[in-house]
Design an enzyme around this catalytic site. Structure first.
Site, PDB file in Angstrom:
ATOM      1  N   LEU A 137       0.757  -1.426  -0.035  1.00  0.00           N
ATOM      2  CA  LEU A 137       0.164  -0.034  -0.079  1.00  0.00           C
ATOM      3  C   LEU A 137       0.918   1.203  -0.005  1.00  0.00           C
ATOM      4  CD1 LEU A 137      -2.572  -1.098   2.672  1.00  0.00           C
ATOM      5  CD2 LEU A 137      -2.306  -1.679   0.057  1.00  0.00           C
ATOM      6  N   ALA A 184       3.125   4.161  -1.344  1.00  0.00           N
ATOM      7  CA  ALA A 184       3.057   5.128  -2.792  1.00  0.00           C
ATOM      8  C   ALA A 184       2.864   6.425  -2.183  1.00  0.00           C
ATOM      9  CB  ALA A 184       1.796   4.776  -3.426  1.00  0.00           C
ATOM     10  N   SER A 227       0.793   8.973  -2.911  1.00  0.00           N
ATOM     11  CA  SER A 227      -0.468   8.516  -3.212  1.00  0.00           C
ATOM     12  C   SER A 227      -1.627   9.829  -3.587  1.00  0.00           C
ATOM     13  CB  SER A 227      -1.291   7.691  -2.341  1.00  0.00           C
ATOM     14  OG  SER A 227      -1.186   8.306  -0.988  1.00  0.00           O
ATOM     15  N   SER A 273      -4.931   1.155  -8.903  1.00  0.00           N
ATOM     16  CA  SER A 273      -5.853   2.387  -8.636  1.00  0.00           C
ATOM     17  C   SER A 273      -6.845   2.550  -9.854  1.00  0.00           C
ATOM     18  CB  SER A 273      -4.874   3.749  -8.565  1.00  0.00           C
ATOM     19  OG  SER A 273      -5.883   4.637  -8.230  1.00  0.00           O
ATOM     20  N   GLU A 303      -7.390   5.290 -11.152  1.00  0.00           N
ATOM     21  CA  GLU A 303      -6.920   6.371 -11.771  1.00  0.00           C
ATOM     22  C   GLU A 303      -5.975   5.881 -12.900  1.00  0.00           C
ATOM     23  OE1 GLU A 303      -6.880   9.886 -11.376  1.00  0.00           O
ATOM     24  OE2 GLU A 303      -8.116   9.569  -9.709  1.00  0.00           O
ATOM     25  N   TYR A 331       0.699   9.863 -11.102  1.00  0.00           N
ATOM     26  CA  TYR A 331       0.196   9.073 -10.353  1.00  0.00           C
ATOM     27  C   TYR A 331      -0.435   7.976 -11.078  1.00  0.00           C
ATOM     28  CZ  TYR A 331      -2.630   6.695  -6.659  1.00  0.00           C
ATOM     29  OH  TYR A 331      -3.365   5.708  -5.780  1.00  0.00           O
ATOM     30  N   LYS A 372       1.179   4.084 -11.255  1.00  0.00           N
ATOM     31  CA  LYS A 372       0.415   3.029 -10.768  1.00  0.00           C
ATOM     32  C   LYS A 372       0.137   1.782 -12.058  1.00  0.00           C
ATOM     33  CE  LYS A 372      -1.113   3.219  -6.684  1.00  0.00           C
ATOM     34  NZ  LYS A 372      -0.816   2.389  -5.463  1.00  0.00           N
ATOM     35  N   HIS A 431     -11.464   4.890  -1.946  1.00  0.00           N
ATOM     36  CA  HIS A 431     -12.011   4.340  -0.706  1.00  0.00           C
ATOM     37  C   HIS A 431     -11.641   5.214   0.273  1.00  0.00           C
ATOM     38  CE1 HIS A 431      -8.304   2.490  -2.260  1.00  0.00           C
ATOM     39  NE2 HIS A 431      -7.876   2.524  -1.203  1.00  0.00           N
ATOM     40  N   ARG A 487      -8.686   9.144   6.252  1.00  0.00           N
ATOM     41  CA  ARG A 487      -8.150   9.576   5.067  1.00  0.00           C
ATOM     42  C   ARG A 487      -7.229  10.989   5.304  1.00  0.00           C
ATOM     43  NH1 ARG A 487      -6.939   8.027  -0.088  1.00  0.00           N
ATOM     44  NH2 ARG A 487      -8.554   8.340  -1.510  1.00  0.00           N
TER      45      ARG A 487
END
Length: 276
Positions: free
Chosen positions: A22, A24, A26, A67, A69, A91, A95, A121, A126
């Site tokens: 997980l 990155a 981000s 992702s 994205e 990004y 990914k 998510h 967050r």
């Protein structure tokens, strides 16, 4: 994520059965300002972890956080595992590299390596730089008299938003299967930033139009207007279902920030700024 030797030492020392990547850079917005770092950490970092696993113990199961994205300028709606990738940010490009490299190691070295193509998510944890927490933190500060306005960019951007806890369950399920496969993890619903704003302000009894200021500096250089996932495969093969609705998610986040900001009393400088 930048040090191959350290990653290999970590894998050898811990001896894990499963690795969930997980890690990155981000934040999509920061990736234009830091494209090289984003590529190195978010893209090449995946290869470093895969190579560490390959060199230490190929039986370790690997999960890569891909992702939505990566779809960027979408070629079909909804987006599924077979949808062509067309990333619209550094990004998203990084990914996509990590996503394909995971498949490459799976096919080249017979490793249990799979990617979860996770759509947005969210949760009360967050980061404040992400639009959902920027909204809920900002709404809480406005309600408590610590701020007067909330500056946002494109309110018409639409995303498939789900609860992070539900999505982590899907990650775990992926590594419990007999064979590694890639899965889209999403709710199958899309909502605009405007809808998120409306629910958040309504939750505290305020009219959003009295406080939201549209600021062009928050628009992306290359906008992603609509992301909507098709989680059919995850539902059928993993037996996975999202449990928290969009309304519940938004209200959970605003309730959490109301409690947090009330306790802080606006005293933490790093949390007061809501326009960035």
């Amino acid at each position: 994520m930048l040090d191959q030797t350290s990653l290999e030492h970590l894998v050898r020392t811990v001896g894990p059965h499963e690795v969930y990547n997980l890690g990155a850079q981000s934040f999509v917005g920061s990736s234009w300002g830091q494209p090289i770092l984003t590529g190195d950490v978010t893209g090449l970092g995946v290869t470093r972890i895969l190579e560490a696993i390959r060199s230490v113990d190929k039986s370790i199961r690997f999960y890569q956080a891909s992702s939505s994205e990566m779809f960027g300028k979408v070629h079909e709606t909804p987006q599924r595992e077979s949808t062509p990738l067309h990333p619209r940010s550094p990004y998203g490009v990084a990914k996509a590299y990590g996503h394909y490299m995971t498949a490459n190691y799976r096919e080249s070295y017979d490793m249990y390596a799979c990617s979860g193509i996770l759509f947005n998510h969210e949760s009360p944890r967050r980061g404040l730089e992400f639009v959902t927490r920027k909204i809920t933190d900002g709404v809480a500060r406005i309600k408590l008299g610590l701020a007067h306005e909330l500056r946002l960019g494109n309110l018409d951007a639409k995303r498939d938003w789900g609860f992070a806890g539900d999505y982590v369950e899907a990650m775990w399920m992926m590594l419990q299967q007999d064979a590694p496969e890639d899965y889209v993890v999403a709710t199958g619903e899309t909502h605009s930033v405007r809808e998120f704003v409306e629910i958040a302000f309504s939750r505290v009894g305020l009219n959003w139009e009295d406080h939201v200021v549209i600021d062009p500096k928050f628009y992306r250089p290359a906008e992603v207007d609509l992301l909507l996932g098709d989680p059919t495969r995850a539902r059928k093969e993993l037996g996975w279902e999202p449990k928290m609705s969009f309304q519940e998610l938004t209200e959970t986040m605003i309730d959490s920030d109301m409690r947090r900001v009330s306790l802080l009393g606006g005293q933490a400088p790093s949390l007061v700024r809501i326009s960035a």
